[in-house]
Design a protein around this motif. Structure first.
Motif, PDB file in Angstrom:
ATOM      1  N   ASP A  77       3.958  28.585 -24.255  1.00  0.00           N
ATOM      2  CA  ASP A  77       4.987  29.615 -24.463  1.00  0.00           C
ATOM      3  C   ASP A  77       4.696  30.836 -23.595  1.00  0.00           C
ATOM      4  O   ASP A  77       5.599  31.441 -23.027  1.00  0.00           O
ATOM      5  CB  ASP A  77       5.011  30.039 -25.938  1.00  0.00           C
ATOM      6  N   ILE A  78       3.397  31.188 -23.529  1.00  0.00           N
ATOM      7  CA  ILE A  78       2.966  32.386 -22.797  1.00  0.00           C
ATOM      8  C   ILE A  78       1.693  32.052 -22.027  1.00  0.00           C
ATOM      9  O   ILE A  78       0.856  31.276 -22.502  1.00  0.00           O
ATOM     10  CB  ILE A  78       2.669  33.555 -23.769  1.00  0.00           C
ATOM     11  N   ILE A  79       1.545  32.646 -20.845  1.00  0.00           N
ATOM     12  CA  ILE A  79       0.301  32.548 -20.084  1.00  0.00           C
ATOM     13  C   ILE A  79      -0.296  33.942 -19.925  1.00  0.00           C
ATOM     14  O   ILE A  79       0.408  34.889 -19.547  1.00  0.00           O
ATOM     15  CB  ILE A  79       0.513  31.908 -18.705  1.00  0.00           C
ATOM     16  N   TYR A  80      -1.576  34.046 -20.234  1.00  0.00           N
ATOM     17  CA  TYR A  80      -2.343  35.278 -20.038  1.00  0.00           C
ATOM     18  C   TYR A  80      -3.232  35.035 -18.822  1.00  0.00           C
ATOM     19  O   TYR A  80      -4.138  34.210 -18.857  1.00  0.00           O
ATOM     20  CB  TYR A  80      -3.158  35.553 -21.305  1.00  0.00           C
ATOM     21  N   ASN A  81      -2.951  35.728 -17.747  1.00  0.00           N
ATOM     22  CA  ASN A  81      -3.669  35.497 -16.498  1.00  0.00           C
ATOM     23  C   ASN A  81      -5.000  36.253 -16.471  1.00  0.00           C
ATOM     24  O   ASN A  81      -5.024  37.479 -16.552  1.00  0.00           O
ATOM     25  CB  ASN A  81      -2.819  35.937 -15.300  1.00  0.00           C
ATOM     26  N   ARG A  82      -6.103  35.497 -16.322  1.00  0.00           N
ATOM     27  CA  ARG A  82      -7.429  36.100 -16.145  1.00  0.00           C
ATOM     28  C   ARG A  82      -8.034  35.718 -14.799  1.00  0.00           C
ATOM     29  O   ARG A  82      -9.233  35.833 -14.593  1.00  0.00           O
ATOM     30  CB  ARG A  82      -8.361  35.682 -17.293  1.00  0.00           C
ATOM     31  N   CYS A  83      -7.182  35.254 -13.878  1.00  0.00           N
ATOM     32  CA  CYS A  83      -7.619  35.056 -12.491  1.00  0.00           C
ATOM     33  C   CYS A  83      -7.489  36.396 -11.775  1.00  0.00           C
ATOM     34  O   CYS A  83      -6.514  37.123 -11.983  1.00  0.00           O
ATOM     35  CB  CYS A  83      -6.736  34.037 -11.769  1.00  0.00           C
ATOM     36  N   TYR A  84      -8.438  36.685 -10.903  1.00  0.00           N
ATOM     37  CA  TYR A  84      -8.418  37.985 -10.241  1.00  0.00           C
ATOM     38  C   TYR A  84      -7.555  37.995  -8.991  1.00  0.00           C
ATOM     39  O   TYR A  84      -6.894  38.979  -8.690  1.00  0.00           O
ATOM     40  CB  TYR A  84      -9.854  38.416  -9.894  1.00  0.00           C
ATOM     41  N   GLU A  85      -7.544  36.903  -8.257  1.00  0.00           N
ATOM     42  CA  GLU A  85      -6.768  36.864  -7.023  1.00  0.00           C
ATOM     43  C   GLU A  85      -5.813  35.681  -7.047  1.00  0.00           C
ATOM     44  O   GLU A  85      -5.952  34.727  -6.287  1.00  0.00           O
ATOM     45  CB  GLU A  85      -7.702  36.800  -5.811  1.00  0.00           C
ATOM     46  N   VAL A  86      -4.867  35.737  -7.929  1.00  0.00           N
ATOM     47  CA  VAL A  86      -3.926  34.629  -8.073  1.00  0.00           C
ATOM     48  C   VAL A  86      -2.790  34.785  -7.059  1.00  0.00           C
ATOM     49  O   VAL A  86      -2.402  35.892  -6.688  1.00  0.00           O
ATOM     50  CB  VAL A  86      -3.373  34.583  -9.521  1.00  0.00           C
ATOM     51  N   ASN A  87      -2.268  33.668  -6.620  1.00  0.00           N
ATOM     52  CA  ASN A  87      -1.156  33.644  -5.678  1.00  0.00           C
ATOM     53  C   ASN A  87       0.145  33.975  -6.416  1.00  0.00           C
ATOM     54  O   ASN A  87       0.469  33.357  -7.428  1.00  0.00           O
ATOM     55  CB  ASN A  87      -1.068  32.248  -5.046  1.00  0.00           C
ATOM     56  N   GLU A  88       0.894  34.954  -5.897  1.00  0.00           N
ATOM     57  CA  GLU A  88       2.142  35.345  -6.556  1.00  0.00           C
ATOM     58  C   GLU A  88       3.131  34.187  -6.618  1.00  0.00           C
ATOM     59  O   GLU A  88       3.927  34.091  -7.566  1.00  0.00           O
ATOM     60  CB  GLU A  88       2.775  36.530  -5.827  1.00  0.00           C
ATOM     61  N   ASP A  89       3.106  33.319  -5.612  1.00  0.00           N
ATOM     62  CA  ASP A  89       4.011  32.169  -5.620  1.00  0.00           C
ATOM     63  C   ASP A  89       3.734  31.252  -6.808  1.00  0.00           C
ATOM     64  O   ASP A  89       4.650  30.625  -7.356  1.00  0.00           O
ATOM     65  CB  ASP A  89       3.877  31.375  -4.317  1.00  0.00           C
ATOM     66  N   LEU A  90       2.465  31.172  -7.199  1.00  0.00           N
ATOM     67  CA  LEU A  90       2.105  30.350  -8.359  1.00  0.00           C
ATOM     68  C   LEU A  90       2.757  30.902  -9.624  1.00  0.00           C
ATOM     69  O   LEU A  90       3.305  30.145 -10.437  1.00  0.00           O
ATOM     70  CB  LEU A  90       0.587  30.313  -8.522  1.00  0.00           C
ATOM     71  N   ILE A  91       2.701  32.223  -9.794  1.00  0.00           N
ATOM     72  CA  ILE A  91       3.309  32.836 -10.979  1.00  0.00           C
ATOM     73  C   ILE A  91       4.815  32.615 -10.975  1.00  0.00           C
ATOM     74  O   ILE A  91       5.414  32.288 -12.012  1.00  0.00           O
ATOM     75  CB  ILE A  91       2.980  34.339 -11.031  1.00  0.00           C
ATOM     76  N   ASP A  92       5.441  32.790  -9.821  1.00  0.00           N
ATOM     77  CA  ASP A  92       6.889  32.571  -9.726  1.00  0.00           C
ATOM     78  C   ASP A  92       7.240  31.128 -10.103  1.00  0.00           C
ATOM     79  O   ASP A  92       8.233  30.879 -10.798  1.00  0.00           O
ATOM     80  CB  ASP A  92       7.378  32.860  -8.305  1.00  0.00           C
ATOM     81  N   ARG A  93       6.409  30.203  -9.658  1.00  0.00           N
ATOM     82  CA  ARG A  93       6.665  28.787  -9.948  1.00  0.00           C
ATOM     83  C   ARG A  93       6.496  28.500 -11.438  1.00  0.00           C
ATOM     84  O   ARG A  93       7.279  27.749 -12.028  1.00  0.00           O
ATOM     85  CB  ARG A  93       5.710  27.937  -9.122  1.00  0.00           C
ATOM     86  N   LEU A  94       5.477  29.104 -12.051  1.00  0.00           N
ATOM     87  CA  LEU A  94       5.263  28.934 -13.489  1.00  0.00           C
ATOM     88  C   LEU A  94       6.439  29.485 -14.288  1.00  0.00           C
ATOM     89  O   LEU A  94       6.946  28.841 -15.213  1.00  0.00           O
ATOM     90  CB  LEU A  94       3.973  29.631 -13.920  1.00  0.00           C
ATOM     91  N   GLU A  95       6.884  30.677 -13.916  1.00  0.00           N
ATOM     92  CA  GLU A  95       7.959  31.312 -14.684  1.00  0.00           C
ATOM     93  C   GLU A  95       9.310  30.651 -14.418  1.00  0.00           C
ATOM     94  O   GLU A  95      10.227  30.784 -15.228  1.00  0.00           O
ATOM     95  CB  GLU A  95       7.994  32.806 -14.395  1.00  0.00           C
ATOM     96  N   ALA A  96       9.419  29.934 -13.319  1.00  0.00           N
ATOM     97  CA  ALA A  96      10.639  29.172 -13.085  1.00  0.00           C
ATOM     98  C   ALA A  96      10.775  28.059 -14.118  1.00  0.00           C
ATOM     99  O   ALA A  96      11.880  27.661 -14.487  1.00  0.00           O
ATOM    100  CB  ALA A  96      10.632  28.576 -11.673  1.00  0.00           C
ATOM    101  N   VAL A  97       9.631  27.580 -14.611  1.00  0.00           N
ATOM    102  CA  VAL A  97       9.624  26.540 -15.644  1.00  0.00           C
ATOM    103  C   VAL A  97       9.655  27.165 -17.040  1.00  0.00           C
ATOM    104  O   VAL A  97      10.420  26.750 -17.911  1.00  0.00           O
ATOM    105  CB  VAL A  97       8.369  25.644 -15.515  1.00  0.00           C
ATOM    106  N   MET A  98       8.830  28.208 -17.256  1.00  0.00           N
ATOM    107  CA  MET A  98       8.641  28.773 -18.593  1.00  0.00           C
ATOM    108  C   MET A  98       9.671  29.830 -18.969  1.00  0.00           C
ATOM    109  O   MET A  98       9.965  30.030 -20.142  1.00  0.00           O
ATOM    110  CB  MET A  98       7.255  29.418 -18.672  1.00  0.00           C
ATOM    111  N   GLY A  99      10.196  30.511 -17.961  1.00  0.00           N
ATOM    112  CA  GLY A  99      11.092  31.628 -18.213  1.00  0.00           C
ATOM    113  C   GLY A  99      10.474  32.924 -17.701  1.00  0.00           C
ATOM    114  O   GLY A  99       9.257  33.064 -17.607  1.00  0.00           O
TER     115      GLY A  99
END
Length: 356
Positions: free
Chosen positions: A80-102
């Motif tokens: 339902d929710i992701i709490y990011n604890r990666c320090y240098e995450v790729n923004e494209d990854l987050i966009d891709r995750l939220e495209a699925v999750m909302g």
């Protein structure tokens, strides 16, 4: 029971909400999850995973979780929710995750913050509490040093005080350059030699130049105030903790601290109770506004950050920098330690139950 030899055989079903804690390295999955699980007051089920654990085709994530007091791998649906604890995450990854999750289902999606960008956001409302800051280049560095006499040069994407230089122009015209310590690493005889040396130290790394503040010290030792600001179960910013780090003798970098105290107690050692309380209120107010500014003007979705402040000789708080991934081990010996881990989970619970 989850089959550990082939975790893909069974999918863990959502029951009361699922929260995924994304970490950068599988080696820390267990330690990170254990800490948060200990303070989980919500009914959400927790698991930890790395970006490489995501199966995009099947929209499943292989994650670590605890079941029947054992740590096991399981195959999870997108949480339902992701709490990011990666320090240098790729923004494209987050966009891709939220495209699925909302949208806005992943918080602290960006937490390695660019210092100059943060200065721009903070200056929208908190300019009076910010040392003047500019991008580094040779011309501006020479002019800035001549105008201010004391500067700090910091990597735009620095971490834990690494690569920070203190530069002071003396009345003689000599320019003293220090790294971590006030004692000089190099003494330049003029601006030309200073710039040549900084080229050697900085290389091609983007840097900012920050005006030096004449900070209050404790027996000639530098101290700062680190305020942990987190969103609570109502989705509102609140101050969880404030601690003061006292540097080693001769150090200007408080990341290398010798002592640490609860700021409330520390200020009462330096001031009257009334003055200490007034300063605490001001520090809390500035820190909360800093979090709001960064989230609003930076268009970021944050659940927590820490604000580093210093007091000048007139007891005015200055924002030195902000950190998007707070070091929670700092609070291990303070009452706020558990709250530091509990609030992100409560905020995640708030996000899950918030009307779309």
């Amino acid at each position: 029971m989850v089959n550990t030899k082939n975790p893909a055989k069974k999918t863990v079903k959502k029951k009361t909400g699922l929260l995924g804690i994304m970490v950068a390295d599988a080696k820390v999955q267990k330690a990170v999850l254990a800490r948060y699980a200990r303070y989980n007051t919500t009914k959400m089920r927790l698991f930890s995973f790395t970006p490489s654990d995501i199966d995009w085709e099947r929209k499943k994530i292989t994650g670590l979780h605890r079941i029947d007091r054992n740590w096991k791998k399981g195959l999870f649906p997108f949480p339902d929710i992701i709490y990011n604890r990666c320090y240098e995450v790729n923004e494209d990854l987050i966009d891709r995750l939220e495209a699925v999750m909302g949208k806005n289902k992943c918080f602290n999606h960006i937490n390695h913050l660019n210092k100059y960008e943060m200065y721009g956001h903070l200056s929208q409302s908190l300019d009076a509490f910010l040392p003047e800051t500019i991008p580094y280049d040779k011309k501006t560095a020479a002019d800035f040093l001549t105008a201010h006499k004391l500067l700090y040069l910091k990597p735009c994407l620095g971490n834990k005080g690494q690569g920070v230089y203190r530069v002071e122009m003396k009345e003689s015209g000599q320019i003293h350059i220090g790294e971590h310590h006030i004692q000089s690493l190099f003494i330049a005889q003029d601006l030309s030699q200073f710039l040549e040396k900084m080229d050697e130290y900085l290389g091609s790394t983007p840097y900012i130049i920050q005006q030096g503040v004449n900070v209050r010290t404790l027996v000639d030792r530098v101290f700062d105030i680190r305020v942990l600001v987190q969103k609570n179960r109502a989705g509102l910013w609140s101050v969880t903790s404030a601690v003061s780090r006292v540097s080693y003798s001769g150090c200007f970098n408080t990341s290398l601290f010798e002592h640490m105290y609860a700021t409330q107690d520390f200020l009462q050692y330096l001031y009257t109770p009334e003055k200490a309380q007034a300063l605490m209120l001001s520090i809390h107010d500035v820190s909360l506004k800093a979090a709001e500014c960064i989230e609003t003007y930076g268009s970021l979705h944050l659940g927590e950050l820490s604000v580093d402040l210093a007091l000048d000789c007139d007891d005015r708080p200055w924002i030195i920098e902000v950190n998007g991934k707070p070091q929670k081990n700092l609070y291990k010996h303070f009452e706020s330690y558990g709250t530091a881990y509990k609030l992100p989970l409560e905020y995640a619970h708030f996000l899950r139950n918030r009307p779309s």
